[in-house]
Scaffold this active site. Structure first.
Site, PDB file in Angstrom:
ATOM      1  N   CYS A 192      -3.492  -6.719   0.333  1.00 23.31           N
ATOM      2  CA  CYS A 192      -2.030  -6.797   0.328  1.00 23.31           C
ATOM      3  C   CYS A 192      -1.646  -7.637   1.520  1.00 23.31           C
ATOM      4  O   CYS A 192      -2.133  -7.410   2.637  1.00 23.31           O
ATOM      5  CB  CYS A 192      -1.404  -5.403   0.440  1.00 23.31           C
ATOM      6  SG  CYS A 192       0.386  -5.461   0.648  1.00 23.31           S
ATOM      7  N   HIS A 216       0.869  -7.772   3.275  1.00 21.51           N
ATOM      8  CA  HIS A 216       1.579  -7.109   4.364  1.00 21.51           C
ATOM      9  C   HIS A 216       0.601  -6.498   5.381  1.00 21.51           C
ATOM     10  O   HIS A 216       0.971  -6.267   6.537  1.00 21.51           O
ATOM     11  CB  HIS A 216       2.438  -5.960   3.826  1.00 21.51           C
ATOM     12  CG  HIS A 216       3.733  -6.385   3.210  1.00 21.51           C
ATOM     13  ND1 HIS A 216       3.815  -7.098   2.044  1.00 21.51           N
ATOM     14  CD2 HIS A 216       5.020  -6.160   3.615  1.00 21.51           C
ATOM     15  CE1 HIS A 216       5.100  -7.300   1.744  1.00 21.51           C
ATOM     16  NE2 HIS A 216       5.841  -6.742   2.684  1.00 21.51           N
ATOM     17  N   CYS A 221       1.180 -12.826  -2.622  1.00 17.75           N
ATOM     18  CA  CYS A 221       1.428 -11.409  -2.885  1.00 17.75           C
ATOM     19  C   CYS A 221       0.387 -10.964  -3.907  1.00 17.75           C
ATOM     20  O   CYS A 221       0.297 -11.546  -4.992  1.00 17.75           O
ATOM     21  CB  CYS A 221       2.840 -11.257  -3.447  1.00 17.75           C
ATOM     22  SG  CYS A 221       3.239  -9.594  -3.994  1.00 17.75           S
ATOM     23  N   GLU A 228       7.874  -3.392   6.171  1.00 20.25           N
ATOM     24  CA  GLU A 228       9.216  -3.908   5.835  1.00 20.25           C
ATOM     25  C   GLU A 228      10.278  -3.334   6.764  1.00 20.25           C
ATOM     26  O   GLU A 228      11.310  -3.945   6.997  1.00 20.25           O
ATOM     27  CB  GLU A 228       9.572  -3.588   4.378  1.00 20.25           C
ATOM     28  CG  GLU A 228       8.835  -4.441   3.350  1.00 20.25           C
ATOM     29  CD  GLU A 228       9.253  -5.917   3.343  1.00 20.25           C
ATOM     30  OE1 GLU A 228      10.459  -6.204   3.304  1.00 20.25           O
ATOM     31  OE2 GLU A 228       8.358  -6.781   3.400  1.00 20.25           O
ATOM     32  N   ASP A 248       6.540 -14.154  -1.695  1.00 26.89           N
ATOM     33  CA  ASP A 248       6.092 -12.761  -1.558  1.00 26.89           C
ATOM     34  C   ASP A 248       7.284 -11.853  -1.825  1.00 26.89           C
ATOM     35  O   ASP A 248       8.442 -12.287  -1.752  1.00 26.89           O
ATOM     36  CB  ASP A 248       5.533 -12.496  -0.151  1.00 26.89           C
ATOM     37  CG  ASP A 248       5.028 -11.056  -0.003  1.00 26.89           C
ATOM     38  OD1 ASP A 248       4.336 -10.571  -0.915  1.00 26.89           O
ATOM     39  OD2 ASP A 248       5.355 -10.405   1.006  1.00 26.89           O
ATOM     40  N   SER A 249       6.982 -10.578  -2.082  1.00 25.04           N
ATOM     41  CA  SER A 249       8.058  -9.608  -2.267  1.00 25.04           C
ATOM     42  C   SER A 249       8.875  -9.452  -0.982  1.00 25.04           C
ATOM     43  O   SER A 249      10.030  -9.049  -1.042  1.00 25.04           O
ATOM     44  CB  SER A 249       7.465  -8.253  -2.657  1.00 25.04           C
ATOM     45  OG  SER A 249       6.605  -7.803  -1.637  1.00 25.04           O
TER      46      SER A 249
HETATM   47  N1  DGL Z   1       2.671  -8.149  -0.050  1.00 23.96           N
HETATM   48  C1  DGL Z   1       2.484  -7.765  -1.382  1.00 23.96           C
HETATM   49  C2  DGL Z   1       1.062  -7.676  -1.815  1.00 23.96           C
HETATM   50  O1  DGL Z   1       0.255  -8.446  -1.326  1.00 23.96           O
HETATM   51  C3  DGL Z   1       3.420  -6.783  -2.013  1.00 23.96           C
HETATM   52  C4  DGL Z   1       3.765  -5.568  -1.327  1.00 23.96           C
HETATM   53  C5  DGL Z   1       4.872  -4.816  -2.033  1.00 23.96           C
HETATM   54  O2  DGL Z   1       5.936  -5.396  -2.217  1.00 23.96           O
HETATM   55  O3  DGL Z   1       4.651  -3.662  -2.376  1.00 23.96           O
HETATM   56  O4  DGL Z   1       0.709  -6.888  -2.646  1.00 23.96           O
END
Ligand code: DGL
Length: 279
Positions: free
Chosen positions: A197, A199, A78, A163, A15-16
């Site tokens: 997402c 996150h 991600c 984050e 993931d990012s």
């Molecule tokens: N967690 C990621 C997603 O599912 C990326 C979030 C990001 O880095 O902007 O899109």
């Protein structure tokens, strides 16, 4: 000459940043027997507002590194990377690197479940600007369920809140409510909202607080875990290439102590972390 080891290895989860931990924990709950390597590109997160080219390049570097670390199978935990990089990596890079390795995304497993969840056939997607702009969700949903109407809403400030460990802070309420209201203004018949997402489950208590009763919120972790289990059952040749020791190694492109401190908040346990440099 093959650059990677052909020995069985851990499953890679990328993931990012911290968001993929929500997927990893559901995968480990369902499939605790395998070994895993988690890689968060925290130093370059968020990806959600970055261009197609950059997300592809960063994701490509991360997947390559996970292959170098011995993974035969990598999950892009991600949505932004799944929307913008998965197909190019599958079609362009894998055949050059090693055609027997696999990279799987999170959008398809999420979409497959939606047809049986919505009654009104009106679905909302909350995701990063990059995922919404890619139109991946409406395209994938319409392939399987052409009768479903889909509206997306970009939530550019949700990933930075997570984050920066502010998901449960007072400041999060304003932006959680704002994007939910903006989505529902587009279509009042929405009865199902995909958290597109990885996150966003970390904001779930606040999302539930501001989502009107009667609207089903769909996080992805459990769906991705079930889909991986099914994939490994259907692909015994890949299953055999995944080692079983029940371990998990955490890697980040940021400072180790920073990752360790934040990840322990999300994982509720202290984790040992290694720093990697990509690019
Ligand atoms: N967690 C990621 C997603 O599912 C990326 C979030 C990001 O880095 O902007 O899109």
């Amino acid at each position: 000459m093959q650059p990677f080891s052909s020995l069985p290895g851990p499953v890679g989860v990328f993931d990012s940043g911290y968001g993929g931990l929500t997927i990893l924990s559901k995968i480990r709950e369902l499939l605790p027997q395998y070994d895993y390597i988690y890689l968060g590109d925290n130093a370059r997160a968020p990806y959600g507002t970055r261009s197609f080219e950059i997300v592809y390049e960063f994701t490509r570097q991360a997947v390559h590194r996970l292959f170098e670390m011995g993974c035969q199978l990598v999950i892009l935990a991600c949505n932004t990377a799944s929307a913008k990089a998965l197909r190019s990596i599958q079609q362009h890079d894998l055949p050059q690197w090693d055609a027997s390795r696999r990279v799987l995304g999170v959008i398809r497993p999420t979409v497959e479940s939606i047809g049986s969840v919505t009654h009104s056939r009106h679905v909302g997607v909350l995701a990063t600007a990059g995922t919404i702009k890619s139109e991946s969700y409406p395209m994938e949903i319409h392939k399987l369920f052409p009768d479903i109407t889909v509206y997306g809403q970009a939530c550019p400030l949700w990933v930075p809140l997570v984050e920066n460990n502010e998901a449960m802070g007072d400041g999060a309420d304003y932006f959680v409510r704002k994007y939910i209201e903006e989505l529902l203004r587009k279509d009042s018949r929405i009865d199902t909202v995909i958290l597109g997402c990885t996150h966003y489950p970390l904001l779930l208590p606040k999302i539930r607080q501001y989502m009107p009763a009667g609207i089903r919120v769909v996080p992805q972790g459990g769906l991705v875990a079930e889909s991986l289990k099914d994939y490994l059952r259907r692909h015994p040749e890949m299953d055999e290439r995944c080692t079983r020791g029940g371990t998990c190694t955490y890697c980040t492109t940021e400072a180790e102590d920073k990752f360790s401190e934040s990840a322990s908040v999300f994982l509720h346990e202290a984790v040992d972390v290694h720093r990697v440099v990509l690019g």
